[in-house]
Design a protein around this motif. Structure first.
Motif, PDB file in Angstrom:
ATOM      1  N   ARG A 297      19.207   5.827  -3.349  1.00 25.29           N
ATOM      2  CA  ARG A 297      20.467   5.411  -3.224  1.00 25.29           C
ATOM      3  C   ARG A 297      20.352   6.764  -1.402  1.00 25.29           C
ATOM      4  O   ARG A 297      20.714   6.573  -0.850  1.00 25.29           O
ATOM      5  N   ASN A 298      18.675   6.551  -1.411  1.00 30.51           N
ATOM      6  CA  ASN A 298      18.364   7.632  -0.096  1.00 30.51           C
ATOM      7  C   ASN A 298      18.740   6.708   1.179  1.00 30.51           C
ATOM      8  O   ASN A 298      18.219   5.945   0.991  1.00 30.51           O
ATOM      9  N   PRO A 299      19.930   7.376   1.837  1.00 31.85           N
ATOM     10  CA  PRO A 299      20.094   6.696   3.091  1.00 31.85           C
ATOM     11  C   PRO A 299      19.208   5.884   3.822  1.00 31.85           C
ATOM     12  O   PRO A 299      18.877   4.732   4.158  1.00 31.85           O
ATOM     13  N   ASP A 300      17.693   7.089   4.034  1.00 30.62           N
ATOM     14  CA  ASP A 300      16.616   6.931   4.535  1.00 30.62           C
ATOM     15  C   ASP A 300      15.893   5.570   4.601  1.00 30.62           C
ATOM     16  O   ASP A 300      15.164   4.943   4.740  1.00 30.62           O
ATOM     17  N   LYS A 301      16.093   5.427   2.848  1.00 28.10           N
ATOM     18  CA  LYS A 301      15.143   3.900   1.853  1.00 28.10           C
ATOM     19  C   LYS A 301      16.304   2.739   2.488  1.00 28.10           C
ATOM     20  O   LYS A 301      15.176   1.614   2.296  1.00 28.10           O
TER      21      LYS A 301
ATOM     22  N   ASP B 167      10.895   2.295  -1.462  1.00 22.86           N
ATOM     23  CA  ASP B 167      12.147   1.063  -0.585  1.00 22.86           C
ATOM     24  C   ASP B 167      12.329   0.194  -0.942  1.00 22.86           C
ATOM     25  O   ASP B 167      11.688  -1.045  -1.754  1.00 22.86           O
ATOM     26  N   PRO B 168      13.599  -0.393  -1.224  1.00 20.25           N
ATOM     27  CA  PRO B 168      14.332  -1.749  -2.199  1.00 20.25           C
ATOM     28  C   PRO B 168      14.073  -3.177  -0.463  1.00 20.25           C
ATOM     29  O   PRO B 168      14.892  -2.909   0.521  1.00 20.25           O
TER      30      PRO B 168
ATOM     31  N   ASP C 163      16.805   7.270  -7.309  1.00 23.80           N
ATOM     32  CA  ASP C 163      16.237   8.246  -6.207  1.00 23.80           C
ATOM     33  C   ASP C 163      17.359   7.937  -4.838  1.00 23.80           C
ATOM     34  O   ASP C 163      17.932   7.258  -4.342  1.00 23.80           O
ATOM     35  N   GLY C 164      18.184   9.329  -4.702  1.00 22.25           N
ATOM     36  CA  GLY C 164      18.501  10.385  -3.821  1.00 22.25           C
ATOM     37  C   GLY C 164      18.233  10.459  -2.541  1.00 22.25           C
ATOM     38  O   GLY C 164      18.584  11.133  -1.667  1.00 22.25           O
ATOM     39  N   GLY C 165      16.989  11.295  -3.469  1.00 22.98           N
ATOM     40  CA  GLY C 165      16.058  12.209  -2.237  1.00 22.98           C
ATOM     41  C   GLY C 165      16.795  13.478  -1.772  1.00 22.98           C
ATOM     42  O   GLY C 165      16.093  13.636  -1.107  1.00 22.98           O
TER      43      GLY C 165
ATOM     44  N   MET D  12       1.127  -1.207  -0.117  1.00 21.58           N
ATOM     45  CA  MET D  12       0.097  -0.440   0.500  1.00 21.58           C
ATOM     46  C   MET D  12       0.797   1.386   0.261  1.00 21.58           C
ATOM     47  O   MET D  12       0.147   2.535  -1.186  1.00 21.58           O
ATOM     48  N   LEU D  13       2.088   1.306   0.484  1.00 20.10           N
ATOM     49  CA  LEU D  13       3.045   2.229   1.147  1.00 20.10           C
ATOM     50  C   LEU D  13       3.933   2.808  -0.060  1.00 20.10           C
ATOM     51  O   LEU D  13       4.617   3.688   0.061  1.00 20.10           O
ATOM     52  N   GLY D  14       4.659   1.568   0.249  1.00 16.24           N
ATOM     53  CA  GLY D  14       6.030   1.107  -0.592  1.00 16.24           C
ATOM     54  C   GLY D  14       7.127   1.896   0.157  1.00 16.24           C
ATOM     55  O   GLY D  14       8.541   1.998  -0.477  1.00 16.24           O
ATOM     56  N   SER D  15       7.092   2.285   1.950  1.00 20.38           N
ATOM     57  CA  SER D  15       8.188   1.941   2.462  1.00 20.38           C
ATOM     58  C   SER D  15       7.836   1.175   3.612  1.00 20.38           C
ATOM     59  O   SER D  15       6.801   1.031   4.031  1.00 20.38           O
ATOM     60  N   VAL D  16       9.030   0.194   3.908  1.00 20.80           N
ATOM     61  CA  VAL D  16       9.092  -0.356   4.756  1.00 20.80           C
ATOM     62  C   VAL D  16       8.929  -0.156   6.327  1.00 20.80           C
ATOM     63  O   VAL D  16       8.439  -0.567   7.308  1.00 20.80           O
TER      64      VAL D  16
END
Length: 285
Positions: free
Chosen positions: A276-280, A89-90, A200-202, A27-31
């Motif tokens: 590449r976004n470290p938050d992800k 998020d991968p 994606d480096g955000g 649903m969200l794409g974010s872990v």
């Protein structure tokens, strides 16, 4: 609430947690957000009149879905100000996940929250429209329409060519080797004419602000990157499936992780997705 009550709640909840995380992540794409929604559902489960709940899994799936629908509204506002391309998020797995691949997750981003919920619950998780209706608080006929609209939007993003798992992993390994060693001939042979890069480096690590389109532009970027990789290093950490696509995890010169996922059609790479976004990437550590 007594400690026994919490233990009793956890006994039912914990075996369902992986399934609930799966629903929330899709649903969200974010872990991190998915884990937050599932934890909030657990708190509500502790407080619920549990003996009166006939089907705990259905009750909890409804709770998680509704929490995600609320979360999607604020997530949409955040995406509007996001720097550069947004990628989910991968999630890295050993086996190929075929129900929701990365291109399909990107297509889901273009749907309304209700369309997304109806499509995922019915087409991906196999629920009947009666249960979908109860979950998203719409009547079954409306849910059928929502799912049909969603289906027409995402049809192009569903995998048209099934990639053999072993061949996919071999191609990912060959892509890593060629891109890091600067073997442009070998790299070019793997790429389709209309290949694209989405990074994606955000706004937190260097990455192209817009997708890079076409073989010539992609090759130019990789020629430049190869010089950096040779000089500063880029180390393979893991080869596997990133959101259902063959790919790999690397540790780059700045010490941070990076994921690369390859969309393959007819044996050629048609899209390269780099996070590449470290938050992800925190959950991968």
């Amino acid at each position: 609430m007594t400690g026994f009550g919490q233990e009793d709640a956890a006994t039912t909840f914990d075996p369902l947690r992986p399934k609930l995380i799966r629903v929330a992540y899709r649903m969200l794409g974010s872990v991190a957000d998915a884990e937050d929604m599932v934890q909030e559902a657990f708190i509500r489960w502790i407080r619920a009149d549990r003996p009166s709940v006939r089907e705990p899994e259905a009750f909890l799936r409804r709770t998680v879905t509704r929490l995600c629908l609320d979360q999607l509204k604020s997530a949409r506002r955040q995406r509007e100000t996001y720097v550069g391309p947004w990628l989910p998020d991968p999630v890295v797995e050993e086996e190929q996940e075929e129900d929701v691949t990365l291109p399909l997750m990107l297509a889901l981003e273009r749907l309304s929250p209700l369309e997304r919920a109806a499509f995922l619950l019915h087409d991906v998780f196999g629920l009947g429209f009666e249960e979908v209706a109860e979950t998203i608080q719409r009547d079954p006929a409306a849910c059928r329409q929502l799912a049909a609209r969603a289906r027409s939007h995402v049809r192009e993003a569903r995998p048209r060519f099934k990639v053999d798992q072993q061949h996919g992993l071999e191609l990912a390994t060959a892509f890593f080797t060629a891109s890091r060693s600067g073997d442009m001939k070998a790299l070019g042979a793997m790429l389709a004419a209309d290949v694209s890069i989405h990074a994606d480096g955000g706004g937190k690590r260097s990455a192209a602000i817009k997708p890079i389109l076409g073989l010539e532009a992609v090759m130019n970027v990789h020629e430049h990157l190869a010089a950096l990789f040779i000089k500063h290093g880029s180390h393979l950490v893991h080869t596997g499936f990133v959101n259902g696509l063959p790919g790999f995890v690397t540790r780059e010169a700045d010490g941070e992780l990076q994921t690369t996922a390859l969309e393959i059609e007819d044996g050629k790479v048609v899209a390269i997705y780099v996070v590449r976004n470290p938050d992800k990437l925190k959950h991968l550590h």
